[in-house]
Scaffold this motif. Structure first.
Motif, PDB file in Angstrom:
ATOM      1  N   UNK A  57      64.014 -45.424  20.336  1.00 53.12           N
ATOM      2  CA  UNK A  57      64.896 -46.513  20.800  1.00 53.12           C
ATOM      3  C   UNK A  57      64.613 -46.893  22.240  1.00 53.12           C
ATOM      4  N   UNK A  58      64.927 -48.110  22.576  1.00 53.56           N
ATOM      5  CA  UNK A  58      64.736 -48.611  23.940  1.00 53.56           C
ATOM      6  C   UNK A  58      65.681 -47.857  24.873  1.00 53.56           C
ATOM      7  N   UNK A  59      65.204 -47.377  26.017  1.00 52.66           N
ATOM      8  CA  UNK A  59      66.101 -46.687  26.966  1.00 52.66           C
ATOM      9  C   UNK A  59      67.262 -47.580  27.386  1.00 52.66           C
ATOM     10  N   UNK A  60      68.391 -46.936  27.672  1.00 50.45           N
ATOM     11  CA  UNK A  60      69.594 -47.699  28.035  1.00 50.45           C
ATOM     12  C   UNK A  60      69.363 -48.566  29.264  1.00 50.45           C
ATOM     13  N   UNK A  61      68.545 -48.103  30.208  1.00 49.31           N
ATOM     14  CA  UNK A  61      68.296 -48.865  31.437  1.00 49.31           C
ATOM     15  C   UNK A  61      67.559 -50.163  31.172  1.00 49.31           C
ATOM     16  N   UNK A  62      66.872 -50.239  30.039  1.00 45.45           N
ATOM     17  CA  UNK A  62      66.092 -51.438  29.710  1.00 45.45           C
ATOM     18  C   UNK A  62      66.841 -52.384  28.777  1.00 45.45           C
ATOM     19  N   UNK A  63      68.070 -52.058  28.424  1.00 47.20           N
ATOM     20  CA  UNK A  63      68.858 -52.917  27.543  1.00 47.20           C
ATOM     21  C   UNK A  63      69.663 -53.923  28.359  1.00 47.20           C
ATOM     22  N   UNK A  64      70.115 -55.002  27.712  1.00 42.87           N
ATOM     23  CA  UNK A  64      70.877 -56.021  28.459  1.00 42.87           C
ATOM     24  C   UNK A  64      72.102 -55.458  29.161  1.00 42.87           C
ATOM     25  N   UNK A  65      72.797 -54.494  28.523  1.00 46.24           N
ATOM     26  CA  UNK A  65      74.001 -53.933  29.144  1.00 46.24           C
ATOM     27  C   UNK A  65      73.713 -53.009  30.300  1.00 46.24           C
TER      28      UNK A  65
ATOM     29  N   UNK B  14      72.118 -49.356  32.088  1.00 45.21           N
ATOM     30  CA  UNK B  14      72.436 -47.949  31.981  1.00 45.21           C
ATOM     31  C   UNK B  14      71.645 -47.153  32.998  1.00 45.21           C
ATOM     32  N   UNK B  15      71.911 -45.875  33.050  1.00 45.32           N
ATOM     33  CA  UNK B  15      71.222 -45.034  34.018  1.00 45.32           C
ATOM     34  C   UNK B  15      69.796 -44.770  33.562  1.00 45.32           C
ATOM     35  N   UNK B  16      68.824 -44.908  34.453  1.00 48.14           N
ATOM     36  CA  UNK B  16      67.436 -44.630  34.068  1.00 48.14           C
ATOM     37  C   UNK B  16      67.262 -43.172  33.638  1.00 48.14           C
ATOM     38  N   UNK B  17      66.394 -42.951  32.686  1.00 46.80           N
ATOM     39  CA  UNK B  17      66.135 -41.602  32.214  1.00 46.80           C
ATOM     40  C   UNK B  17      65.301 -40.846  33.229  1.00 46.80           C
ATOM     41  N   UNK B  18      65.693 -39.626  33.511  1.00 43.90           N
ATOM     42  CA  UNK B  18      65.022 -38.815  34.527  1.00 43.90           C
ATOM     43  C   UNK B  18      63.734 -38.217  34.004  1.00 43.90           C
ATOM     44  N   UNK B  19      63.753 -37.804  32.745  1.00 42.65           N
ATOM     45  CA  UNK B  19      62.626 -37.059  32.178  1.00 42.65           C
ATOM     46  C   UNK B  19      61.790 -37.939  31.261  1.00 42.65           C
ATOM     47  N   UNK B  20      60.500 -37.680  31.277  1.00 43.51           N
ATOM     48  CA  UNK B  20      59.572 -38.357  30.378  1.00 43.51           C
ATOM     49  C   UNK B  20      59.910 -38.012  28.930  1.00 43.51           C
ATOM     50  N   UNK B  21      59.960 -39.019  28.079  1.00 37.87           N
ATOM     51  CA  UNK B  21      60.328 -38.771  26.682  1.00 37.87           C
ATOM     52  C   UNK B  21      59.304 -37.909  25.958  1.00 37.87           C
ATOM     53  N   UNK B  22      58.068 -38.021  26.341  1.00 38.86           N
ATOM     54  CA  UNK B  22      57.045 -37.180  25.705  1.00 38.86           C
ATOM     55  C   UNK B  22      57.325 -35.708  25.979  1.00 38.86           C
ATOM     56  N   UNK B  23      57.770 -35.398  27.206  1.00 32.92           N
ATOM     57  CA  UNK B  23      58.120 -34.024  27.539  1.00 32.92           C
ATOM     58  C   UNK B  23      59.347 -33.574  26.760  1.00 32.92           C
ATOM     59  N   UNK B  24      60.301 -34.475  26.549  1.00 37.18           N
ATOM     60  CA  UNK B  24      61.494 -34.147  25.754  1.00 37.18           C
ATOM     61  C   UNK B  24      61.085 -33.771  24.327  1.00 37.18           C
ATOM     62  N   UNK B  25      60.228 -34.582  23.715  1.00 36.74           N
ATOM     63  CA  UNK B  25      59.798 -34.300  22.342  1.00 36.74           C
ATOM     64  C   UNK B  25      58.958 -33.029  22.297  1.00 36.74           C
ATOM     65  N   UNK B  26      58.126 -32.804  23.315  1.00 36.94           N
ATOM     66  CA  UNK B  26      57.387 -31.540  23.376  1.00 36.94           C
ATOM     67  C   UNK B  26      58.341 -30.352  23.332  1.00 36.94           C
ATOM     68  N   UNK B  27      59.448 -30.442  24.070  1.00 40.45           N
ATOM     69  CA  UNK B  27      60.413 -29.351  24.103  1.00 40.45           C
ATOM     70  C   UNK B  27      61.090 -29.161  22.747  1.00 40.45           C
ATOM     71  N   UNK B  28      61.454 -30.265  22.083  1.00 36.07           N
ATOM     72  CA  UNK B  28      62.088 -30.174  20.762  1.00 36.07           C
ATOM     73  C   UNK B  28      61.097 -29.593  19.755  1.00 36.07           C
TER      74      UNK B  28
END
Length: 281
Positions: free
Chosen positions: A31-39, A41-55
């Protein structure tokens, strides 16, 4: 955010880490990060690739969330993404797109017309509450049971987790209903003798318009025998158990275990598809 290893600040050191080709397959489906949506949001601190690596690390090694290595983001962040994407259906979306691509690459249509169903009881850890666990008297296992449906290639179509005490034929009513809702073209389902129940077979044929064909062992069979069609789903169960988090059920919630099974198949399918892509330099 640039998610190559150097920019993320973490070397690729674990077998479960995403290759660049795998990340190229998965990244556009998130999904598109909240910070990039019209409404906003707070920018994501961590790289999503690193998040998926952890999962993927938790799924592959079966460790506790609190036992994540220090080169991954905080466990609260990782588990937060895991849970939020489960609720939003992101894992199912990524899985289904990868499955469709493998089917098309194999010369088949994306939407299957036949399936095989089976179940597998797994022991439950102490984190699994009494309300969602049971005793499988046939297998002598206390824990949960995962009921799955796969296509003729062995790719997962649906997973449903119950207490181990739930009979296959009882869970099959829900399994077939969901299968009909998600895959409208399926007309034939193979199953073992545990699903040989008149009300189930008749109800599937009359209400869902699905023919349930039972594949039985003959009287002259002794020991382990490879049975037509049934070996396909049994192989899938073995694929799932290659991820240590799925060998035993550690999840407090059944839908978390369903997500882990889905993630295990995402890992398998993304690696298959990545092997067919040009190698990143």
């Amino acid at each position: 955010m640039d998610c190559v290893a150097e920019a993320a600040g973490r070397p690729r050191r674990y077998p479960s880490d995403l290759r660049q080709e795998q990340w190229a397959l998965i990244a556009p489906l998130l999904p598109v990060p909240a910070a990039d949506r019209p409404g906003g949001g707070r920018p994501e601190t961590w790289c999503r690739r690193t998040i998926i690596d952890a999962i993927f690390y938790v799924a592959d090694n079966g460790c506790k969330w609190r036992a994540l290595p220090v080169d991954f983001p905080p466990r609260s962040t990782v588990f937060g993404f895991f849970s939020r994407w489960r609720e939003q259906g992101v894992w199912d979306l990524v899985h289904d797109v990868l499955r469709d691509r493998i089917r098309i690459r194999a010369g088949r249509e994306a939407e299957p017309t036949a399936a095989i169903i089976d179940s597998q009881s797994v022991r439950a850890a102490e984190t699994v509450g009494a309300a969602t666990r049971g005793w499988d008297n046939a297998k002598k296992i206390g824990g949960r049971k995962r009921h799955i449906a796969v296509d003729v290639l062995g790719l997962l179509l649906l997973v449903h987790v119950t207490a181990a005490s739930v009979q296959d034929r009882d869970a099959a009513f829900f399994l077939l209903q969901r299968l009909r809702m998600l895959h409208r073209r399926i007309a034939l389902v193979w199953a073992d003798s545990g699903y040989d129940y008149g009300r189930l077979i008749d109800g599937a044929r009359k209400v869902l318009r699905i023919v349930v064909q039972v594949v039985r062992r003959t009287d002259d069979m002794t020991g382990f025998v490879v049975l037509p069609r049934r070996w396909v789903v049994e192989r899938t169960l073995s694929w799932i158990c290659q991820r240590r988090r799925c060998v035993r059920d550690y999840e407090r919630r059944p839908d978390n275990h369903e997500a882990m099974v889905t993630i295990s198949m995402i890992m398998l399918m993304s690696r298959r598809l990545a092997r067919a892509l040009p190698q990143a330099t």
